[in-house]
Structure formats: C-alpha cells, structure tokens
Design a protein around this motif. Sequence first.
Motif, PDB file in Angstrom:
ATOM      1  N   LEU A 101       0.925  -1.177  -0.059  1.00  0.00           N
ATOM      2  CA  LEU A 101      -0.011   0.020   0.035  1.00  0.00           C
ATOM      3  C   LEU A 101       0.948   1.247   0.074  1.00  0.00           C
ATOM      4  CD1 LEU A 101      -3.146   0.848   0.236  1.00  0.00           C
ATOM      5  CD2 LEU A 101      -2.735   1.252   2.714  1.00  0.00           C
ATOM      6  N   PRO A 102       0.751   1.985  -1.129  1.00  0.00           N
ATOM      7  CA  PRO A 102       1.889   3.059  -0.923  1.00  0.00           C
ATOM      8  C   PRO A 102       1.476   4.024   0.040  1.00  0.00           C
ATOM      9  CG  PRO A 102       0.897   2.687  -3.168  1.00  0.00           C
ATOM     10  CD  PRO A 102       0.078   1.988  -2.121  1.00  0.00           C
ATOM     11  N   GLU A 107      -6.747   1.519   1.626  1.00  0.00           N
ATOM     12  CA  GLU A 107      -7.402   0.401   0.747  1.00  0.00           C
ATOM     13  C   GLU A 107      -8.792   0.248   0.961  1.00  0.00           C
ATOM     14  OE1 GLU A 107      -5.992  -3.870   1.827  1.00  0.00           O
ATOM     15  OE2 GLU A 107      -7.068  -4.483   0.197  1.00  0.00           O
ATOM     16  N   THR A 108      -9.446   0.034  -0.374  1.00  0.00           N
ATOM     17  CA  THR A 108     -11.140  -0.234  -0.470  1.00  0.00           C
ATOM     18  C   THR A 108     -11.111  -1.379  -1.089  1.00  0.00           C
ATOM     19  OG1 THR A 108     -12.987   0.669  -1.512  1.00  0.00           O
ATOM     20  CG2 THR A 108     -10.816   1.153  -2.405  1.00  0.00           C
ATOM     21  N   HIS A 141      -4.404   2.318  -8.105  1.00  0.00           N
ATOM     22  CA  HIS A 141      -4.037   3.396  -7.044  1.00  0.00           C
ATOM     23  C   HIS A 141      -4.282   4.622  -7.398  1.00  0.00           C
ATOM     24  CE1 HIS A 141      -1.257   0.276  -4.953  1.00  0.00           C
ATOM     25  NE2 HIS A 141      -0.784   0.636  -5.882  1.00  0.00           N
ATOM     26  N   CYS A 142      -5.510   5.239  -6.949  1.00  0.00           N
ATOM     27  CA  CYS A 142      -5.888   6.595  -7.420  1.00  0.00           C
ATOM     28  C   CYS A 142      -5.200   7.653  -6.540  1.00  0.00           C
ATOM     29  CB  CYS A 142      -7.569   6.698  -7.201  1.00  0.00           C
ATOM     30  SG  CYS A 142      -8.045   8.531  -7.725  1.00  0.00           S
ATOM     31  N   SER A 192      -6.988   2.856  -2.736  1.00  0.00           N
ATOM     32  CA  SER A 192      -6.334   1.785  -3.788  1.00  0.00           C
ATOM     33  C   SER A 192      -7.196   0.548  -3.663  1.00  0.00           C
ATOM     34  CB  SER A 192      -4.962   1.441  -3.120  1.00  0.00           C
ATOM     35  OG  SER A 192      -3.927   2.612  -3.123  1.00  0.00           O
ATOM     36  N   THR A 193      -7.310   0.090  -4.561  1.00  0.00           N
ATOM     37  CA  THR A 193      -7.985  -1.268  -4.753  1.00  0.00           C
ATOM     38  C   THR A 193      -6.949  -2.301  -5.230  1.00  0.00           C
ATOM     39  OG1 THR A 193      -9.956  -0.430  -5.589  1.00  0.00           O
ATOM     40  CG2 THR A 193      -9.870  -2.692  -5.906  1.00  0.00           C
ATOM     41  N   PHE A 194      -6.667  -3.587  -4.200  1.00  0.00           N
ATOM     42  CA  PHE A 194      -6.108  -4.368  -4.443  1.00  0.00           C
ATOM     43  C   PHE A 194      -6.689  -5.686  -5.479  1.00  0.00           C
ATOM     44  CE2 PHE A 194      -3.205  -4.272  -0.492  1.00  0.00           C
ATOM     45  CZ  PHE A 194      -2.844  -2.856  -0.702  1.00  0.00           C
TER      46      PHE A 194
END
Length: 204
Positions: free
Chosen positions: A24-25, A30-31, A82-83, A88-90
């Motif tokens: 995760l940057p 995270e969503t 990553h927006c 972020s969506t993994f």
Amino acid sequence: MTDAAADGTTDLTGLYREYGDDRLPPGQRETDRFPVLSKGETPAWNADSFAFEVWGAVDEPQSFSLATFRDLPSVTQRQDFHCVTGWSTFDCTFTGVKFAEIAARAGLDDDVSHVVFHALDGYTTNLPLGECTEPGVLFAYGYDGGDLPADHGGPIRVVTPHKYAYKGAKWVTGVEFLTEKELGYWEKRGYSDTANPWKEERYS
Ligand SMILES: Nc1nc2c(c(=O)[nH]1)N[C@H]1C(S)=C(S)[C@@H](COP(=O)(O)O)O[C@H]1N2
Ligand SMILES: [Mo]
C-alpha cells in the motif's frame, strides 16, 4: 519479478518491491470496492464503428476495429490500482493487449521518446516511452473474466500498475507517438507528470 500462475494470469501485485517497501503506497487507504472516477460522464460509443488508432512518429499507422483488437495476442494480469485521490484497490484482474505489442505493429521511429493516450471523453495522458514498456502497461478490454464495464473505461482502457491511475486513460481511442513530451489533461492541471505512488508524486 512477475509470476505466471497455473491459470496463465500474471501476478503483478509484487511490483511495488521495485519502488518501495509496502504494497500500500504511502498516504493511500485500501478499499474493497473498485470505485469509478471520471472527470465527466461515461461517454457513449458504438461497437461497430469504434476504432483504436496508432499514429504519430511510426512507420505504419494502425487502425483496429473492436473485433480486430480483441484478436490480437492478449495477456491477463492481477494488479493493484492506486488513485491519486487516496484510494487503492488490490487484486484487479485485467485482460488486454500489451503496449509493446501495439508499438511493434506500428514500428516506431528511432527518435520516439514520449506518447500521449487519447480518449473518447477528450481526456489525454502522457508517459515517456520507457515507462510504457514496463511490465503491466496494457490496453485492457477485460475485467474479472468479463468485458471491461463502461464506467471503468470499456471498451478499452489503459492500465498502469506502477503509476497513479490517472496515467491510464479509460475509453482509449488511440496512442500517439511523439519525439517530444506533451502533457495530458491532469498533468497540465497540476498533477505530477511522473506519478509514482511509492514516492507520493501526486502534484507537480
Ligand atoms: N478517459 C478518462 N480516463 C481516465 C479518467 C477520466 O476522467 N477520463 N480518470 C482517471 C482517474 S483520475 C482514475 S483514478 C482512473 C479511474 O478508473 P476507474 O473509474 O476504473 O476506477 O481513470 C483514469 N482515467
Ligand atoms: Mo484518480
């Protein structure tokens, strides 16, 4: 660095190790959802007349119908998304045509250094040529085993797993090869041109 699973999917979720320590940057949350983020409405398009074009400093400009585009050699990859606005969506699974496949078909002039992606909604975004041949830069038409939903950029979008997602044009109508840099829609409006999420390059 990239792992091909038994089902042929390339796993790019470890790509962050080239850029940072954490998947995760920094500054991201995270969503579990895959949100939709567009500057305007989802544009309309017609599957029969849609064309994907390649032009600029190339030997052979290309024009593909949706059907001929989908006949090109394709890959499926799992990646994180990553927006720049902070989510972020993994583990997103995209299917599409590698950037390098398209570039090879057009044949690039020796002095090509940059590209601009063009989209149906008037959006543009730019990358240096060297960043486009990184693993994972794809013209994607599939998502999670089905067609890429229109809100997420169907029929075709660009994905750039090593960059904030604004570098990936939804509803992409083509790619222009350039011998000098030109900035895209958000890059002209203060967003970072380099857009590395692990360095938190959000603004210019
Ligand atoms: N054509 C087009 N592409 C675009 C955008 C846009 O407004 N128009 N938004 C960008 C931004 S800021 C993000 S985060 C992602 C969002 O993709 P998604 O809606 O599939 O989550 O698309 C990018 N590509
Ligand atoms: Mo974004």
